[in-house]
Every structure is written in structure tokens, then in C-alpha cells.
Write an enzyme that holds these catalytic residues in place. Structure first.
Site, PDB file in Angstrom:
ATOM      1  N   GLU A 149       0.848  -1.195   0.000  1.00  0.00           N
ATOM      2  CA  GLU A 149       0.000   0.000   0.000  1.00  0.00           C
ATOM      3  C   GLU A 149       0.888   1.252   0.000  1.00  0.00           C
ATOM      4  OE1 GLU A 149      -2.558   0.700   3.383  1.00  0.00           O
ATOM      5  OE2 GLU A 149      -4.055   1.623   2.114  1.00  0.00           O
TER       6      GLU A 149
ATOM      7  N   GLY B  56       2.890   0.850  11.408  1.00  0.00           N
ATOM      8  CA  GLY B  56       2.569  -0.047  12.517  1.00  0.00           C
ATOM      9  C   GLY B  56       2.321  -1.452  12.004  1.00  0.00           C
ATOM     10  N   ALA B  57       1.456  -1.552  10.989  1.00  0.00           N
ATOM     11  CA  ALA B  57       1.082  -2.862  10.475  1.00  0.00           C
ATOM     12  C   ALA B  57       0.347  -2.664   9.161  1.00  0.00           C
ATOM     13  CB  ALA B  57       0.180  -3.592  11.468  1.00  0.00           C
ATOM     14  N   MET B  58       0.072  -3.772   8.472  1.00  0.00           N
ATOM     15  CA  MET B  58      -0.615  -3.688   7.171  1.00  0.00           C
ATOM     16  C   MET B  58      -1.611  -4.825   7.034  1.00  0.00           C
ATOM     17  SD  MET B  58      -1.059  -2.219   4.233  1.00  0.00           S
ATOM     18  CE  MET B  58      -2.227  -2.845   3.014  1.00  0.00           C
ATOM     19  N   GLU B  59      -2.781  -4.462   6.520  1.00  0.00           N
ATOM     20  CA  GLU B  59      -3.921  -5.377   6.473  1.00  0.00           C
ATOM     21  C   GLU B  59      -3.930  -6.290   5.262  1.00  0.00           C
ATOM     22  OE1 GLU B  59      -4.063  -2.010   6.072  1.00  0.00           O
ATOM     23  OE2 GLU B  59      -5.618  -1.421   4.661  1.00  0.00           O
TER      24      GLU B  59
ATOM     25  N   GLU C 167      -6.093  -3.904  12.239  1.00  0.00           N
ATOM     26  CA  GLU C 167      -5.861  -4.675  11.002  1.00  0.00           C
ATOM     27  C   GLU C 167      -6.975  -5.691  10.787  1.00  0.00           C
ATOM     28  OE1 GLU C 167      -3.741  -3.263   9.245  1.00  0.00           O
ATOM     29  OE2 GLU C 167      -2.852  -2.125  10.894  1.00  0.00           O
TER      30      GLU C 167
ATOM     31  N   GLU D  80      -9.288   4.006   6.835  1.00  0.00           N
ATOM     32  CA  GLU D  80      -8.480   4.100   8.050  1.00  0.00           C
ATOM     33  C   GLU D  80      -9.289   4.584   9.245  1.00  0.00           C
ATOM     34  OE1 GLU D  80      -5.993   2.577   8.235  1.00  0.00           O
ATOM     35  OE2 GLU D  80      -5.357   2.372   6.175  1.00  0.00           O
TER      36      GLU D  80
HETATM   37 ZN   LIG Z   1      -5.327   0.760   8.561  1.00  0.00          ZN
END
Ligand SMILES: [Zn+2]
Length: 847
Positions: A127, A266-269, A301, A323
Site C-alpha cells: 500500500e 505499525g502494520a498492514m492489512e 488490522e 483508516e
Molecule cells: Zn489501517
């Protein structure tokens, strides 16, 4: 030349004619450490035979292109990150054979070698538009398809993607191939590949719709820190909550969570293959707010699996919604399904503050930004998107009611499953479920910028009751929108030393002045709190008596969310030069020791440190620094053993220490000559002490080297780099500058550590040359470093410690004359604004 950009108009035109039936992607990860083989076969239809379109591929060496069996010359067809496709048939097959490049910036396919054991780890991050760095794509969210991955890798590796990992088939030379099943229908940006010598554990969630295999992965050197029970517990609590709230089975089969190194966010879905930064598996003691935040990330996520992955925005215009929703949903789930029942208080104390801050910068923008191309998306992906957006969704839920909100959502998921939608589609469902007209609401909250201020306005009768009471709403001159707000009002009285809530109720605020007839004849309380319950997104002000009560008796207020509102009001009054920085610091020193909210404990001292270093009048600063330092030491000594307070005060003291006595304290703590019951001087706290000593000039390269010798990990290398950059010497600053501004080959997380450590108060001499050099570099930094690195450098190396009218003038001249990209200018405008704000606060503090 489009470069790597893509406009919404181009995407719309491409989606109008294409239907992408399938991708077949063959990746060979055994061809060396610089590049990997990438062969993509895409089958797609064209609604207009004879038409032209293009596919996307970035930073690749293309060997062969065939379209419908006809070979295209890569030298002609592949240019400018695009593959030109002419004379389309009704049904098409495109085959592209290429070598793609591993990244060290966290974009595309990132390759990392662990210094602890030389093991290799890869992970993808796609992304917004970076799947095209790994395989040939039609890179836009509304061209969903099914993806079949074939991966050749060393046979000892784990290989994970969106579909369950198959049994590898052995090849020669200790290699093997993993042939994955086709994925569900999804967008390119949530496809994923994670491969390497990862450690794997498997658990299972048994839910109302069936079982979900739960994988957890991390580097081998982090295995001791994978607190499996805890992360599995949060994951199961999340699935139980969301499957029930959304009334839709988890759509992607298995659910893997992979903790990966040098991660930018932080993180990715990624669908069924979540990547998270592996700092979330801490080796040292962390405060509760850390685990609270990790739980929120895990749930954020997971919420995306429905909102984002199952139903996906048509174009990045609705990225805010993607988001904001995941943010709102994660706090809602935390509060209702986990031990973090006070998650919304933490949101008020920490996350929401970042939204207020961003929204008061001159570069603010509507939540629903006009993302006409990919560059605009990058610029608008900020805390307006996340924190303000989530705050506004919380207000929407208060406006329509939780049950209608969830009913609307359920219908929305069912209508758009595995497809794409726009915000208006969600709004239609929410209007139907709630019976409320929401177009106007959306217009005033989402299409406009800026934060309102709500203040009480009243007259008193002789008997001490309110004769009249109203809420006055105002807005910044540049962003004059007044909005409808659903808010709570809380009335508190001091009773035997405690601030006790006498009454609380909700009202709708509209326009400039909202009369609250209900309060006429009611005895004025010691504290009247607007936005009780923190339902809306607005700055609040307290009347004189309430402010005096709050400042005098903050710790006597036993509701953590109400306290958070008062902390927030005091902090933004300080930022707005309405409260003296010195008074804010005293408020913190007097009350932080009794604060119970975990985010309050860790975040508010950060604000106080900023008040000391940036907002205090220069004439008061040395005295306030000394006061802050001694106050922290007293708090540290008084803190309960093993408490969050103790750990936070130790860390804060380490970064505040400047006096000889304080520096001696840090050295004694590091050497174990002074101990506090319950305070373990573990590796991360050792680095905090070493960095504090380096910043004061007490420690040099030799001591930092020695500490790195104890801690030969990537985390140790990053922290050593930060400690070096913290030193107040010309050589250290020059070396740091070279690493992050000149060179482009320093790994992303190491570079970020240096950037965050570079600008420090009290280092005027060493930093003086870097004021002019900042503006010189800023002319070309955007192109030189690329979007991600450049934005971090431009924001955090802006010379804020040199705040002065001269610096404002320099920034103004640069903004008028520099040829830099608008995106680069954004950060300079923001830095300039922060300096102007600091100068105003300094003037207030001098009064
Ligand atoms: Zn997100």
C-alpha cells in the site's frame, strides 16, 4: 511523463474497459541478494476491442513481454514504469518476464539480514501502489482479481501469502517451490508475500461461523519475545467481537500475523497475512500503554479484513474512510471485548491529540481529501486520516446511535462483499438504518478543515445558580465552518476533597450559540466540563472557576476520561499561548504521579518536556529545566516499584538530565550503583541512559561502541545510531547528517532513529550550521531520498530548536523561492508554523 504517478482519471478510464480475470505470479527468490525473478501472467477482458491500456511495473529489468501470443519489445513497450498495451482483444493474456529489485526502504519486497545470526527475512509492503515493484499489475484498488502465487525459495524457508501455505515441492540445490491456491477476489495492494527463516506457531480460533487457523511468525532471534498467549488471546477476542458485530464470517480462510523487521508503519492489512512491526515483540519491560497500543493495532488490522479488504474503496479518495473506520472499530472492540476497557481514554490522551495538532497546521485538509492522483494520496495519508477521522466517526456514532450504525454496516457488507464502494454507499445504508439525514452532516464534517472550540457562556443569579447558560462555538478564521456537535455536559462538585459528578447529560450544539435552558436555576458546580464522554471532536475551554478547580484538584477527579479532557484542554491552551508553559509543567509534576490512565502516564510527560524545551520563555528556560529535572527525580523516587510510572519517569529523567547531579544519577543507574526497587535496568532502559549521557556530552563513541558490543541486534544498531546522533559535537552531527540526508543506503529504520535523535535543545553550537544546510538540502531532498525518507527527514530535521524570528524569515524566503516539490514544501510550512507557535508560547510564558 507519469513517472510512478497514476491519476484518478487514468484509473477510471482503465477500469471502464478492463475486467481482470486472474493473475498467475511466479517469483524466484533464489537468484541472489539484489534481485528476484518475477513472471506474471494476467488474463483480462477489454470491453473495447482495439483499445489501448497499460500495465504497471516499477524498477524492473524486463526480459520478455507477450500480449496474446505476440512478443512486444521491452525497450519500446516498457517505459516510465508502465507497459504499453495496444490493440486489445476482447479476451487477453499478458505475460511479463522480469527481474525485480529487493528494497531496503520497506516498500515493495523488503530484504533484511539479521545481524544477530545472518538469517534472511523478506516481506512485502504494497500500500499504496507498490505491488508493481514485485509483479506486473493493474495497480488500482477497483481492478480486483484472483491471484495465484508460485514461489521458489530455499527449502528451509517459511513462505506465506494470502492463501494458506502449501507443502513445498523440492527442487535441486536445496530449493523448493510453493504453489499457492488462488486467492479470493481482492485488490493488488492487499496481496502479500512473506518469506525467510521465520519462526512459526499455529493456533486455531473456533467461532460462530467455523474455525480460523491462526499463524504467528517472527524472526528466530525474537522467539523468546513472542508472547504467544497474549497475541493469540487478543486475536481470538477480536474475531469473536467482529464476526458478531458485522454479522459476516471472516472472509479469507486463515489468519496469519507476521512480525517483521525495519517496518515503516505499525502494520498492514494484507488479506489473511497481516504484517506488523516486530518492535511489538519487546525484549524489555514496557508500560501498559505499549500493550494497549499493540492490541489496538491487532484489532485495527482485523477490522480491515471486512472494511477495506472484503469491501474496498473504489479509489484512494476514500482512504480516510478505510483508516478512520479501522481506527474507530479497534477502540470500540478494545473497550468492549478486551481487558483494555478504558481504550477510549487512551485515545483521548494520545491518539486524538495528534489529530488536533495536525488539523491546526496550515497544511490541514478535509478528512475526505481530493486524492486526484497517487502523489496526493501520499501527502494526505496523515493524522487527519487516522486520528481526526476516527474522532469524527465516534461523533457520527453518537449522532445516529450505535445500533443503527451497526445495522447500516451489516447491510453495507452484504451488498458490497468482494467488490468496491464509495462513501456515499455507506452513507445511504446509515441513513436507511438510522432515519437521519446525513448528507449535510457529511458535508460539514468531512469536506471542511479545522477544529471548533466550544466554551461555556453564562450568567449567575445572586443565589449562585445559573441565570442563563449557553455553549459558544467558534472556529479558526481560515476555516470558519461551525458544525453540529452531539456533546455531553458534566457537573462536578468538590465533596470532602473529591471531585464528584453531580449530573451529566447530552445536548446537540448547533451554530454559534446554543442555549442550554436545562441549566437555568441549577447551582453552579465547582467544575463544568463540556464534551463529557468525549463524544465530539473539538477543543474545549473551561470557565474561570472550573479551570481553577481543575488545576487545583485534577487528581481529585476520579473519572479517567474526564481527566483526559482536562489534560487535553490544558495542553492545547499551552500550545495556543493561553496558559504559561511553566504552569503546564507544574500541573504535570503535581498530578502525573496519581494519573491512572496508562496513556496519560506515558504521553503527558512528553508534552511537558516539549513545554520545557520549546514553549518556555528563554529567560525562564534554565530554571524550568532544573525544576523539571528535579521534579522528575522526585517522581521517580516516589513511584511504586515496577509501576508504569516508575519506568516512564526513569526514561523521561534520562532524556531530561543536564545538571551534573542528574548526569551522575544516570551513570550510577547504568553502573548498578544506584537501584530502585522494581526498576530493572534492562537493555532498552540502558540505551535510554546511554543516549541521555551521549546527548549531554558525557559519553562518546567509545561508550556507545561498548554498549553495542553488549547488544549486537538490529535494535541495538538502531539505538546506537540514535545515541551517536544525540552527541553535541560537530563530528557527530556531521556523521548523522551524512547518513540520513546525503546517503541513501542506510536502512530505513536505522535512518529514522538518527533523524529523530538529531535535533535537540541545548545543542545550539553543534546544530548552528545545519539551519542553512537544512534549507539548501530541502530544495532537492524529495527527489534525492524518495517520498518516504524525505518526508521523515524534512519533518524532523527542521531546525526547531533554533526558533527565532530570523528562522521564520528564512523559512518564508525559502518557501517563496525554492524550486522544491509542493510535497516537500508542506513540511517546511509545518515546521515554520510550529516555530511560530513556539515563539508565541514563549512570549506567554514570559508574562
Ligand atoms: Zn489501517
Amino acid at each position: 511523463m507519469p513517472g510512478t504517478n497514476l491519476t484518478r482519471a487514468e484509473a477510471t478510464a482503465r477500469a471502464a474497459i478492463l475486467d481482470v480475470l486472474s493473475y498467475d505470479i511466479d517469483l524466484d527468490l533464489t537468484t541472489g541478494s539484489e534481485t528476484f525473478g518475477s513472471t506474471t501472467t494476467i488474463t483480462f477482458t477489454s470491453a473495447e476491442p482495439g483499445a489501448s491500456t497499460f500495465a504497471d511495473l516499477v524498477d524492473a529489468t524486463v526480459h520478455e513481454i507477450t500480449l496474446n501470443g505476440v512478443s512486444l519489445d521491452p525497450a519500446v513497450a516498457y517505459a516510465d514504469s508502465r507497459i504499453q498495451l495496444d490493440d486489445l482483444a476482447a479476451e487477453n493474456v499478458l505475460v511479463v518476464k522480469a527481474d525485480c529489485t529487493y528494497s531496503h526502504t520497506g516498500e515493495g519486497l523488503h530484504r533484511f539480514v539479521d545481524p544477530a545470526d545472518d538469517r534472511v527475512y523478506l516481506y512485502s509492503q504494497f500500500e499504496v501502489p507498490d505491488a508493481r515493484r514485485v509483479y506486473t499489475t493493474f495497480e488500482q484498488p477497483d481492478l480486483k482479481s484472483v491471484f495465484t502465487f508460485h514461489v521458489t525459495a530455499p527449502e528451509s524457508w517459511k513462505v506465506v501469502s494470502n492463501s494458506p501455505s502449501p507443502e513445498p515441492k523440492a527442487l535441486d540445490d536445496a530449493r523448493a517451490t510453493w504453489d499457492f491456491e488462488p486467492t479470493k477476489k481482492m485488490s493488488t495492494y492487499i496481496t502479500a508475500l512473506i518469506a525467510g527463516e521465520y519462526h512459526e506457531v499455529q493456533d486455531v480460533y473456533e467461532g460462530k461461523f467455523g474455525t480460523i487457523p491462526l499463524g504467528h511468525y517472527c524472526r528466530q532471534s525474537l522467539v523468546p519475545y513472542l508472547d504467544r498467549d497474549e497475541v493469540v488471546k487478543i486475536t481470538k477476542q477480536g474475531f469473536e467481537f467482529f464476526e458478531d458485530a458485522f454479522d459476516f464470517p471472516y472472509p479469507f480462510g486463515k489468519y496469519d500475523q507476521l512480525y517483521v523487521p525495519e517496518y515503516n508503519m505499525g502494520a498492514m492489512e494484507n488479506a489473511g497475512a497481516i504484517t506488523l512491526r516486530d518492535e511489538y515483540l519487546p525484549r524489555s519491560k514496557q508500560p501498559r500503554s505499549f500493550y494497549d497500543f499493540r492490541a489496538s493495532v491487532i484489532l485495527h488490522e482485523m477490522a480491515h479484513m471486512w472494511f477495506g479488504d472484503l469491501v474496498t474503496m473504489r479509489w484512494w479518495d476514500d482512504l480516510w474512510l478505510n483508516e478512520s473506520f479501522a481506527e474507530w472499530a479497534c477502540y470500540h472492540a478494545q473497550a468492549n471485548a478486551t481487558e483494555f476497557t478504558d481504550a477510549w481514554t487512551g485515545f483521548t490522551n494520545a491518539r486524538k491529540q495528534t489529530g488536533y495538532r495536525q488539523d491546526q497546521l496550515p497544511t490541514t485538509h478535509p478528512i475526505a481529501a481530493d486524492n486526484y492522483d497517487l502523489q496526493a494520496v501520499e501527502v494526505n495519508f496523515d493524522m487527519i486520516t487516522y486520528a481526526k477521522g476516527a474522532s469524527v466517526l465516534k461523533q457520527l456514532v453518537a449522532w445516529v446511535g450505535l445500533e443503527p450504525f451497526l445495522e447500516g454496516l451489516k447491510a453495507y457488507f452484504k451488498e458490497f462483499a468482494f467488490g468496491n464502494s464509495e462513501f456515499k454507499d455507506l452513507l445511504r445504508h446509515l441513513e436507511a438504518a438510522s432515519g437521519r439525514e446525513l448528507q449535510g452532516w457529511a458535508q460539514e464534517w468531512l469536506q471542511t478543515s479545522g477544529v471548533n472550540t466550544l466554551a461555556p457562556e453564562f450568567t449567575l443569579a445572586e443565589d449562585g445558580t445559573y441565570a442563563s447558560f449557553a455553549v459558544r462555538q467558534s472556529a479558526a478564521a481560515d476555516y470558519p465552518t461551525l458544525r453540529r456537535h452531539r456533546i455531553g455536559l458534566g457537573l462536578y462538585d468538590l465533596v470532602d476533597g473529591a471531585l464528584v459528578r453531580r449530573d451529566a447529560f447530552e445536548i446537540d450544539v448547533t451554530g454559534e450559540l446554543t442555549d442550554v435552558a436545562k441549566l437555568a436555576g441549577v447551582k453552579q458546580p465547582d467544575l463544568l466540563l463540556l464534551n463529557e464522554g468525549d463524544l465530539t471532536y473539538a477543543k474545549i475551554r473551561l470557565d474561570e472557576r472550573s479551570l481553577a478547580t481543575a488545576l487545583e484538584s485534577l487528581s481529585a477527579l476520579d473519572d479517567s476520561l474526564s481527566r483526559a479532557l482536562i489534560w487535553g484542554a490544558a495542553w492545547d491552551m499551552t500550545r495556543d499561548a493561553e496558559m504559561r508553559a511553566s504552569d503546564f509543567v507544574e500541573l504535570v509534576l503535581a498530578n502525573i504521579g496519581q494519573e491512572t490512565d496508562s496513556w496519560g502516564v506515558t504521553r503527558i510527560p512528553v508534552f511537558a518536556a516539549q513545554a520545557v524545551g520549546s514553549f518556555s520563555a528563554p529567560a525562564n528556560r534554565d530554571a524550568l529545566k532544573a525544576r523539571w529535572e528535579s521534579g522528575l527525580k522526585a517522581l521517580l523516587e516516589a513511584a511504586a516499584p515496577s509501576s508504569d510510572h516508575q519506568l516512564t519517569f526513569a526514561r523521561t529523567y534520562a532524556s531530561a538530565a543536564r545538571s551534573e547531579a542528574a548526569i551522575a544519577d544516570l551513570q550510577a543507574l547504568l553502573a548498578g550503583e544506584v537501584t530502585y526497587d522494581g526498576l530493572d535496568i534492562d537493555q532498552d532502559l540502558r540505551w535510554a541512559l546511554v543516549t541521555g549521557l551521549a546527548a549531554s556530552g558525557t559519553f562518546g563513541e567509545a561508550e556507545i561502541d561498548a554498549e553495542l558490543g553488549r547488544d549486537n541486534t538490529i535494535s541495538g544498531k538502531e539505538k546506537a545510531a540514535a545515541a551517536r546522533a544525540a552527541q553535541p559535537s560537530a563530528e557527530a552531527k556531521e556523521a548523522a547528517w551524512d547518513s540520513v540526508v546525503v546517503r541513501t543506503d542506510v536502512a530505513n529504520e536505522t535512518a529514522r532513529s538518527i533523524v529523530f535523535s538529531f535535533q535537540r535543545g541545548g545543542q545550539d553550537e553543534a546544530l548552528a550550521p545545519f539551519v542553512d544546510r537544512y534549507f539548501e538540502a530541502a530544495d532537492t531532498l524529495w527527489d534525492h531520498l524518495g517520498t518516504h525518507r524525505a518526508s521523515v527527514v524534512l519533518e524532523h530535521i527542521f531546525p526547531k530548536p533554533a526558533a527565532s524570528p530570523e528562522l521564520l524569515a528564512k523559512a518564508d524566503t525559502w518557501l517563496e523561492t525554492s524550486p522544491a516539490a509542493p510535497a516537500a514544501k508542506r513540511y517546511v510550512r509545518e515546521g515554520r508554523d510550529e516555530v511560530a507557535r513556539a515563539l508565541a508560547a514563549q512570549e506567554r510564558d514570559a508574562q
